[in-house]
Design a protein around this motif. Structure first.
Motif, PDB file in Angstrom:
ATOM      1  N   GLU A 207       0.832  -1.213   0.000  1.00 61.90           N
ATOM      2  CA  GLU A 207       0.000   0.000   0.000  1.00 61.90           C
ATOM      3  C   GLU A 207       0.868   1.265   0.000  1.00 61.90           C
ATOM      4  OE1 GLU A 207      -3.929  -1.611   2.442  1.00 61.90           O
ATOM      5  OE2 GLU A 207      -2.520  -0.229   3.402  1.00 61.90           O
ATOM      6  N   LEU A 208       1.880   1.233   0.852  1.00 59.27           N
ATOM      7  CA  LEU A 208       2.757   2.406   0.942  1.00 59.27           C
ATOM      8  C   LEU A 208       3.536   2.610  -0.352  1.00 59.27           C
ATOM      9  CD1 LEU A 208       4.123   1.955   4.566  1.00 59.27           C
ATOM     10  CD2 LEU A 208       2.549   3.709   3.763  1.00 59.27           C
ATOM     11  N   GLN A 209       3.969   1.495  -0.927  1.00 58.80           N
ATOM     12  CA  GLN A 209       4.708   1.607  -2.182  1.00 58.80           C
ATOM     13  C   GLN A 209       3.813   2.170  -3.287  1.00 58.80           C
ATOM     14  OE1 GLN A 209       8.160   0.866  -2.463  1.00 58.80           O
ATOM     15  NE2 GLN A 209       7.698   2.148  -4.239  1.00 58.80           N
ATOM     16  N   GLN A 210       2.531   1.783  -3.249  1.00 60.90           N
ATOM     17  CA  GLN A 210       1.588   2.318  -4.238  1.00 60.90           C
ATOM     18  C   GLN A 210       1.470   3.832  -4.119  1.00 60.90           C
ATOM     19  OE1 GLN A 210      -2.084   0.204  -3.668  1.00 60.90           O
ATOM     20  NE2 GLN A 210      -1.710  -1.155  -5.396  1.00 60.90           N
ATOM     21  N   VAL A 211       1.395   4.285  -2.887  1.00 58.95           N
ATOM     22  CA  VAL A 211       1.277   5.734  -2.681  1.00 58.95           C
ATOM     23  C   VAL A 211       2.523   6.433  -3.219  1.00 58.95           C
ATOM     24  CG1 VAL A 211       1.169   7.551  -0.933  1.00 58.95           C
ATOM     25  CG2 VAL A 211      -0.237   5.519  -0.695  1.00 58.95           C
ATOM     26  N   LEU A 212       3.692   5.853  -2.942  1.00 56.59           N
ATOM     27  CA  LEU A 212       4.931   6.466  -3.409  1.00 56.59           C
ATOM     28  C   LEU A 212       5.056   6.410  -4.924  1.00 56.59           C
ATOM     29  CD1 LEU A 212       7.252   5.087  -0.605  1.00 56.59           C
ATOM     30  CD2 LEU A 212       6.427   7.420  -0.880  1.00 56.59           C
ATOM     31  N   ASP A 213       4.620   5.291  -5.503  1.00 56.26           N
ATOM     32  CA  ASP A 213       4.646   5.193  -6.970  1.00 56.26           C
ATOM     33  C   ASP A 213       3.722   6.243  -7.578  1.00 56.26           C
ATOM     34  OD1 ASP A 213       6.409   3.124  -6.786  1.00 56.26           O
ATOM     35  OD2 ASP A 213       4.923   1.530  -7.078  1.00 56.26           O
ATOM     36  N   ALA A 214       2.572   6.406  -6.934  1.00 57.91           N
ATOM     37  CA  ALA A 214       1.613   7.400  -7.434  1.00 57.91           C
ATOM     38  C   ALA A 214       2.187   8.801  -7.304  1.00 57.91           C
ATOM     39  CB  ALA A 214       0.305   7.286  -6.648  1.00 57.91           C
ATOM     40  N   LEU A 215       2.859   9.037  -6.191  1.00 57.32           N
ATOM     41  CA  LEU A 215       3.477  10.348  -5.963  1.00 57.32           C
ATOM     42  C   LEU A 215       4.503  10.645  -7.066  1.00 57.32           C
ATOM     43  CD1 LEU A 215       3.119  12.456  -3.745  1.00 57.32           C
ATOM     44  CD2 LEU A 215       4.920  11.344  -2.461  1.00 57.32           C
ATOM     45  N   GLU A 216       5.184   9.598  -7.471  1.00 57.46           N
ATOM     46  CA  GLU A 216       6.210   9.740  -8.506  1.00 57.46           C
ATOM     47  C   GLU A 216       5.616  10.212  -9.833  1.00 57.46           C
ATOM     48  OE1 GLU A 216       9.868   7.039 -10.239  1.00 57.46           O
ATOM     49  OE2 GLU A 216       8.588   6.283  -8.658  1.00 57.46           O
ATOM     50  N   GLN A 217       4.357   9.878 -10.033  1.00 54.35           N
ATOM     51  CA  GLN A 217       3.729  10.242 -11.306  1.00 54.35           C
ATOM     52  C   GLN A 217       3.246  11.696 -11.344  1.00 54.35           C
ATOM     53  OE1 GLN A 217       0.791   7.343 -12.665  1.00 54.35           O
ATOM     54  NE2 GLN A 217       1.810   5.753 -11.467  1.00 54.35           N
ATOM     55  N   LEU A 218       3.223  12.328 -10.203  1.00 60.79           N
ATOM     56  CA  LEU A 218       2.739  13.717 -10.171  1.00 60.79           C
ATOM     57  C   LEU A 218       3.814  14.671 -10.676  1.00 60.79           C
ATOM     58  CD1 LEU A 218       1.072  13.957  -6.634  1.00 60.79           C
ATOM     59  CD2 LEU A 218      -0.071  13.665  -8.830  1.00 60.79           C
ATOM     60  N   PRO A 219       3.421  15.783 -11.276  1.00 61.31           N
ATOM     61  CA  PRO A 219       4.429  16.799 -11.610  1.00 61.31           C
ATOM     62  C   PRO A 219       5.026  17.375 -10.327  1.00 61.31           C
ATOM     63  CG  PRO A 219       2.199  17.589 -12.060  1.00 61.31           C
ATOM     64  CD  PRO A 219       2.075  16.151 -11.707  1.00 61.31           C
ATOM     65  N   GLU A 220       6.254  17.827 -10.435  1.00 63.86           N
ATOM     66  CA  GLU A 220       6.961  18.292  -9.240  1.00 63.86           C
ATOM     67  C   GLU A 220       6.204  19.411  -8.519  1.00 63.86           C
ATOM     68  OE1 GLU A 220      11.537  18.540  -8.624  1.00 63.86           O
ATOM     69  OE2 GLU A 220      10.916  20.512  -9.318  1.00 63.86           O
ATOM     70  N   ALA A 221       5.586  20.282  -9.298  1.00 65.98           N
ATOM     71  CA  ALA A 221       4.874  21.417  -8.693  1.00 65.98           C
ATOM     72  C   ALA A 221       3.767  20.947  -7.748  1.00 65.98           C
ATOM     73  CB  ALA A 221       4.281  22.292  -9.788  1.00 65.98           C
ATOM     74  N   GLN A 222       3.187  19.782  -8.031  1.00 69.67           N
ATOM     75  CA  GLN A 222       2.138  19.261  -7.140  1.00 69.67           C
ATOM     76  C   GLN A 222       2.735  18.332  -6.084  1.00 69.67           C
ATOM     77  OE1 GLN A 222      -0.902  17.416  -9.533  1.00 69.67           O
ATOM     78  NE2 GLN A 222      -1.426  19.317 -10.585  1.00 69.67           N
ATOM     79  N   ARG A 223       3.825  17.679  -6.461  1.00 70.34           N
ATOM     80  CA  ARG A 223       4.395  16.694  -5.530  1.00 70.34           C
ATOM     81  C   ARG A 223       5.035  17.358  -4.314  1.00 70.34           C
ATOM     82  NH1 ARG A 223       9.148  14.801  -8.057  1.00 70.34           N
ATOM     83  NH2 ARG A 223       7.747  14.030  -9.648  1.00 70.34           N
ATOM     84  N   LEU A 224       5.792  18.423  -4.557  1.00 70.95           N
ATOM     85  CA  LEU A 224       6.551  19.018  -3.445  1.00 70.95           C
ATOM     86  C   LEU A 224       5.664  19.574  -2.327  1.00 70.95           C
ATOM     87  CD1 LEU A 224       9.625  20.604  -5.245  1.00 70.95           C
ATOM     88  CD2 LEU A 224       9.338  18.334  -4.250  1.00 70.95           C
ATOM     89  N   PRO A 225       4.530  20.238  -2.660  1.00 73.46           N
ATOM     90  CA  PRO A 225       3.668  20.662  -1.551  1.00 73.46           C
ATOM     91  C   PRO A 225       3.194  19.485  -0.693  1.00 73.46           C
ATOM     92  CG  PRO A 225       3.059  21.830  -3.546  1.00 73.46           C
ATOM     93  CD  PRO A 225       4.075  20.791  -3.954  1.00 73.46           C
ATOM     94  N   ILE A 226       2.846  18.383  -1.356  1.00 73.15           N
ATOM     95  CA  ILE A 226       2.385  17.209  -0.591  1.00 73.15           C
ATOM     96  C   ILE A 226       3.519  16.700   0.296  1.00 73.15           C
ATOM     97  CG2 ILE A 226       1.636  14.800  -0.804  1.00 73.15           C
ATOM     98  CD1 ILE A 226       0.266  15.559  -3.418  1.00 73.15           C
ATOM     99  N   VAL A 227       4.706  16.627  -0.283  1.00 72.40           N
ATOM    100  CA  VAL A 227       5.846  16.096   0.473  1.00 72.40           C
ATOM    101  C   VAL A 227       6.197  17.011   1.651  1.00 72.40           C
ATOM    102  CG1 VAL A 227       8.331  15.631   0.341  1.00 72.40           C
ATOM    103  CG2 VAL A 227       6.820  14.831  -1.468  1.00 72.40           C
ATOM    104  N   LEU A 228       6.228  18.301   1.403  1.00 72.78           N
ATOM    105  CA  LEU A 228       6.611  19.230   2.484  1.00 72.78           C
ATOM    106  C   LEU A 228       5.625  19.186   3.650  1.00 72.78           C
ATOM    107  CD1 LEU A 228       7.952  22.458   0.772  1.00 72.78           C
ATOM    108  CD2 LEU A 228       9.187  20.879   2.249  1.00 72.78           C
ATOM    109  N   VAL A 229       4.342  19.123   3.320  1.00 70.90           N
ATOM    110  CA  VAL A 229       3.346  19.087   4.397  1.00 70.90           C
ATOM    111  C   VAL A 229       3.446  17.759   5.146  1.00 70.90           C
ATOM    112  CG1 VAL A 229       0.876  19.029   4.893  1.00 70.90           C
ATOM    113  CG2 VAL A 229       1.779  20.720   3.307  1.00 70.90           C
ATOM    114  N   ALA A 230       3.722  16.683   4.416  1.00 71.30           N
ATOM    115  CA  ALA A 230       3.799  15.368   5.064  1.00 71.30           C
ATOM    116  C   ALA A 230       5.103  15.175   5.820  1.00 71.30           C
ATOM    117  CB  ALA A 230       3.650  14.266   4.007  1.00 71.30           C
ATOM    118  N   LEU A 231       6.166  15.754   5.291  1.00 65.89           N
ATOM    119  CA  LEU A 231       7.498  15.518   5.876  1.00 65.89           C
ATOM    120  C   LEU A 231       7.592  15.912   7.336  1.00 65.89           C
ATOM    121  CD1 LEU A 231      10.378  16.634   3.526  1.00 65.89           C
ATOM    122  CD2 LEU A 231      10.107  14.458   4.675  1.00 65.89           C
TER     123      LEU A 231
END
Lengths: 169, 263
Positions: free
Chosen positions: A99-123
């Motif tokens: 499940e976690l790998q799926q989320v990370l794989d999905a995250l990988e498919q997002l453009p960076e502009a959308q990915r980084l906000p998600i990562v920063l808030v989660a980090l």
């Protein structure tokens, strides 16, 4: 010396978070460590500009992010950096791991502009204002990118689950 | 679901809404299963991303260069948090400290002239001030100290800010001395923290701490006698210490020897 010890503990936590963020940005462990070291070196040189009482974490993340952006410009890397996850996460439950790998794989498919906000808030559970300052974008832009990113992530993960179910059946 | 609804749910999830806005979202979630499902999905995804990212760096081996840079940065930032005496204090506070310094200095000076002449040439100024402050404050059994033991933690925090380096009251329980109070004094040498201890028989000791000036050499532990009392003093790179007690020199020597070797 409690204040000194407290500062060292906080800084150590931030460096761990910086390393995670650097991994997301660079996709490479060595490059990530280099980026963290370059960030710390710049922070040491700029320590006089840091205001005691201000958020050290945002200050450091911002240095790291800007350093990465200028490094990329220098290297003329045009492709959008993809998320790098070196190894599947440590979890003894195989279902959870998938499940976690799926989320990370999905995250990988997002453009960076959308990915980084998600990562920063989660980090490190940064506030929107702190994360927006780190990325050097207006709060409204950050806000909409996060919303669009999470929605896209939800659809990608949902699609993965549907595909997997079909394969199993 | 409209895009703005999605944004509101995200802001709710991340704790970015005020109480009223959050209550509005909660009311809407009760009647909107789709929005509720979306919130649950986003919450799960947020947890998953955080968990996965946390797992990545757990595998990173320690890097000596990074650790060294981290220590250097800690040094640089710690120096930024140390107030520069005389320039960091706000004008109002500076005035208050100067006034307190004047009062304390006059009081100490008056007592000093009345009671003793420093016995040893070359004794640092802060030691004389510590002895004067001991007479003025520590031996006054009727008046409570500025800070009682119950508020010692917040007091030491304040002292640390004023003095510019962390200070703390050592535990002298092994000498059957109990901390009974503390105060901050203003002197011409700068702020001075005084911790007052009391023995079972009512004997008072005061431990005085002052910031060690960068341009002065460190003092090794020395014990000197003043009329009716003894003083042990020494310095570390950050702080100057002086323990003032009764004229029972061996007992005081015993305490300061232990303190100086452990601080």
């Amino acid at each position: 010396m409690e204040a000194r010890a407290q500062l060292e503990r906080r800084l150590s936590e931030y460096v761990t978070s910086l390393r995670r963020y650097a991994l997301v940005l660079t996709r490479d462990r060595d490059a990530a460590e280099d980026l963290v070291q370059e960030t710390l070196t710049k922070a040491i040189a700029a320590a006089d500009s840091w205001q005691p009482g201000s958020d050290m974490r945002v200050w450091l993340f911002r240095i790291l992010h800007n350093t990465h952006v200028s490094d990329r410009r220098r290297a003329r890397v045009r492709e959008d950096a993809k998320l790098m996850i070196p190894e599947p996460v440590e979890d003894t439950d195989p279902t959870r791991r998938i499940e976690l790998q799926q989320v990370l794989d999905a995250l990988e498919q997002l453009p960076e502009a959308q990915r980084l906000p998600i990562v920063l808030v989660a980090l490190k559970e940064m506030s929107y204002a702190e994360a927006a300052r780190t990325l050097d974008v207006p709060l409204g832009t950050f806000y909409s990118r996060l919303g669009r990113g999470r929605e896209a992530l939800r659809k990608i993960v949902g699609g993965m689950k549907t595909t997997k179910l079909k394969l199993v059946v | 679901m409209r895009p703005s609804d999605t944004l509101d749910v995200n802001a709710y999830l991340d704790g970015e809404l005020g109480p009223e806005e959050a209550a509005q979202i909660e009311a809407r979630l009760e009647d909107d299963p789709e929005a509720l499902a979306q919130l649950e999905t986003f919450a799960r995804q947020k947890d998953d991303v955080a968990y996965a990212l946390a797992s990545i760096s757990a595998k990173t081996p320690p890097n000596l260069k990074t650790a060294r840079l981290e220590r250097r940065l800690a040094n640089a930032l710690y120096n930024r948090t140390r107030p520069d005496r005389g320039t960091v204090l706000a004008p109002v506070l500076r005035g208050a400290v100067q006034l307190a310094a004047a009062c304390a200095f006059v009081a100490v000076g008056w007592w000093g002239h009345a009671n003793w002449t420093p016995p040893t040439q070359g004794v640092p100024e802060y030691v004389s001030e510590a002895v004067g402050a001991h007479q003025v404050f520590a031996e006054d059994l009727d008046r409570p100290a500025e800070f009682t033991p119950a508020s010692i933690d917040s007091a030491t925090e304040w002292f640390s800010t004023k003095i510019g380096v962390p200070v703390a009251a050592p535990d002298l329980g092994r000498y059957e001395l109990t901390l009974v109070g503390a105060r901050l004094l203003g002197t011409k040498e700068g702020p001075l923290a005084q911790f007052i201890y009391e023995g079972d028989g009512g004997a008072r000791y005061s431990l005085t701490l002052a910031r060690h000036p960068d341009d002065r050499p460190l003092s090794p532990l020395q014990v000197v006698d003043y009329p009716g009392r003894s003083v042990g003093y020494w310095s570390t790179p950050n702080l100057d210490f002086a323990l003032v007690g009764s004229s029972d020199r061996p007992e005081l020597q015993d305490i300061v020897t232990t303190l100086a070797s452990n601080i």
